[in-house]
Design an enzyme around this catalytic site. Structure first.
Site, short mmCIF file in Angstrom:
data_model
loop_
_atom_site.label_atom_id
_atom_site.label_comp_id
_atom_site.label_asym_id
_atom_site.label_seq_id
_atom_site.Cartn_x
_atom_site.Cartn_y
_atom_site.Cartn_z
N GLY A 13 3.05 4.17 -1.49
CA GLY A 13 4.45 4.61 -1.37
C GLY A 13 4.68 5.66 -0.29
O GLY A 13 5.58 6.49 -0.43
N ASN A 15 5.86 5.07 2.67
CA ASN A 15 7.18 4.75 3.23
C ASN A 15 8.29 5.16 2.27
O ASN A 15 9.34 5.65 2.70
CB ASN A 15 7.29 3.26 3.57
CG ASN A 15 6.64 2.95 4.91
OD1 ASN A 15 7.17 3.31 5.95
ND2 ASN A 15 5.46 2.33 4.87
N ARG A 66 7.70 -16.52 -12.02
CA ARG A 66 8.26 -15.69 -10.96
C ARG A 66 9.75 -15.43 -11.25
O ARG A 66 10.27 -14.34 -11.04
CB ARG A 66 8.11 -16.41 -9.62
CG ARG A 66 8.07 -15.49 -8.44
CD ARG A 66 7.78 -16.26 -7.17
NE ARG A 66 6.37 -16.43 -6.93
CZ ARG A 66 5.62 -15.58 -6.20
NH1 ARG A 66 6.16 -14.52 -5.67
NH2 ARG A 66 4.34 -15.80 -6.02
N MET A 91 4.26 -6.15 -2.56
CA MET A 91 3.37 -7.26 -2.22
C MET A 91 3.64 -8.55 -3.00
O MET A 91 2.72 -9.32 -3.27
CB MET A 91 1.90 -6.82 -2.43
CG MET A 91 1.49 -5.65 -1.57
SD MET A 91 1.75 -5.90 0.20
CE MET A 91 0.37 -7.00 0.53
N ARG A 92 4.89 -8.76 -3.37
CA ARG A 92 5.26 -10.03 -3.99
C ARG A 92 6.27 -10.73 -3.10
O ARG A 92 7.16 -10.07 -2.53
CB ARG A 92 5.92 -9.83 -5.37
CG ARG A 92 5.11 -9.07 -6.37
CD ARG A 92 3.80 -9.70 -6.73
NE ARG A 92 3.92 -11.00 -7.38
CZ ARG A 92 2.89 -11.84 -7.57
NH1 ARG A 92 1.69 -11.51 -7.12
NH2 ARG A 92 3.06 -12.98 -8.19
N LEU A 94 9.53 -12.76 -2.65
CA LEU A 94 10.74 -12.97 -3.43
C LEU A 94 11.24 -14.41 -3.22
O LEU A 94 11.18 -14.94 -2.11
CB LEU A 94 11.82 -11.97 -3.01
CG LEU A 94 11.45 -10.50 -3.30
CD1 LEU A 94 12.40 -9.55 -2.58
CD2 LEU A 94 11.46 -10.22 -4.81
N ASN A 108 13.13 -4.93 4.79
CA ASN A 108 11.67 -4.88 4.66
C ASN A 108 11.09 -4.17 5.87
O ASN A 108 11.65 -4.26 6.97
CB ASN A 108 11.10 -6.30 4.58
CG ASN A 108 9.59 -6.32 4.42
OD1 ASN A 108 9.03 -5.52 3.66
ND2 ASN A 108 8.91 -7.22 5.12
N HIS A 110 7.60 -4.10 8.15
CA HIS A 110 6.43 -4.94 8.40
C HIS A 110 5.65 -4.34 9.57
O HIS A 110 6.24 -4.02 10.61
CB HIS A 110 6.91 -6.36 8.75
CG HIS A 110 5.78 -7.31 9.00
ND1 HIS A 110 5.07 -7.91 7.98
CD2 HIS A 110 5.23 -7.76 10.15
CE1 HIS A 110 4.14 -8.69 8.50
NE2 HIS A 110 4.21 -8.61 9.81
N ASP A 146 8.89 -12.70 6.39
CA ASP A 146 8.85 -11.84 7.59
C ASP A 146 9.75 -12.38 8.70
O ASP A 146 9.36 -12.42 9.88
CB ASP A 146 7.40 -11.66 8.07
CG ASP A 146 6.54 -10.97 7.03
OD1 ASP A 146 7.08 -10.15 6.28
OD2 ASP A 146 5.33 -11.27 6.95
C1 GRF Z 1 2.98 -0.48 5.13
O1 GRF Z 1 2.11 -0.67 6.21
C2 GRF Z 1 4.07 -1.49 5.19
O2 GRF Z 1 4.49 -1.78 6.49
C3 GRF Z 1 3.37 -2.68 4.59
O3 GRF Z 1 2.65 -2.13 3.51
C4 GRF Z 1 2.30 -0.78 3.81
C5 GRF Z 1 2.79 0.08 2.68
O4 GRF Z 1 2.32 1.38 2.68
N1 GRF Z 1 4.31 -3.72 4.29
P1 GRF Z 1 2.97 2.47 1.71
O5 GRF Z 1 2.83 1.98 0.27
O6 GRF Z 1 4.41 2.67 2.10
O7 GRF Z 1 2.15 3.72 1.92
#
Ligand code: GRF
Length: 189
Positions: A13, A15, A66, A91-92, A94, A108, A110, A146
């Site tokens: 987390g 981000n 799902r 990481m799922r 949708l 999102n 990426h 993506d």
């Molecule tokens: C990041 O690199 C994001 O771009 C990718 O997963 C990672 C998540 O990191 N999709 P965090 O949980 O925000 O530390």
């Protein structure tokens, strides 16, 4: 009025933290109102707790399908009157049906310069391709993985001797600046 945002996570987390920090500014146009993790031990849940943000784990493993997993997420989003969903290391994948329900409301982040290098292990993909730079992208989520309109990108150089972890770390620094900027721009439109 600030837009009501939910952040969906699966891991550390960092981000999420960048979004929480940015949104503490009085003039930031979005407020993080809810954090949902699909993993019970995600570090990001503790970050939400610390910031006094409602948070819950909706563990995909405990649902028969799902669709039922997503129904639970949908109910939580509605309950908290969410207007924008930020995927931050969620990481799922949708389903089309969920994405269409929240059309043009899901962002999102990426860790590549989309449309290059979609899916997983994208830093390694960039190294294997021999490109001289990579970076990160914030985009609107559409049913294709993506894909979707790009809100913003940040670039980093690839250095001689880089491995995937070194490149990830360099990109991550930019992610933490880009996501708050992109959400700000998106929330204002
Ligand atoms: C990041 O690199 C994001 O771009 C990718 O997963 C990672 C998540 O990191 N999709 P965090 O949980 O925000 O530390």
């Amino acid at each position: 009025m600030k837009k009501r945002v939910a952040v969906l996570i699966s891991g550390a987390g960092s981000n999420l933290q960048a979004l929480i920090d940015a949104s503490s500014a009085g003039d930031y146009p979005a407020e993080i109102c809810l954090v949902i993790s699909n993993r019970p031990n995600a570090g990001g849940l503790g970050r939400a707790d610390k910031a006094g943000i409602a948070n819950l784990c909706i563990d995909h493993k405990t649902f028969p399908s799902r669709a039922s997993f997503e129904e639970q997420i949908n109910s939580a989003l509605l309950e908290h009157k969410i207007e924008i969903i930020c995927l931050a290391g969620f990481m799922r994948i949708l389903t089309k049906s969920f994405v269409e329900k929240w059309q043009n409301q899901i962002l999102n982040i990426h860790p590549s310069l989309l449309p290059l290098f979609k899916g997983l292990h994208v830093q390694q993909q960039a190294l294997d391709a021999g490109v001289s730079e990579s970076g990160c992208t914030v985009h609107v989520v559409t049913p294709d993985l993506d894909d979707g309109p790009i809100i913003g990108q940040a670039r980093v150089p690839i250095m001689p001797g880089d491995d995937a972890d070194m490149l990830s770390a360099r990109i991550m620094v930019e992610e933490h600046k880009l996501y708050p900027q992109a959400l700000k721009k998106f929330a204002q439109t």
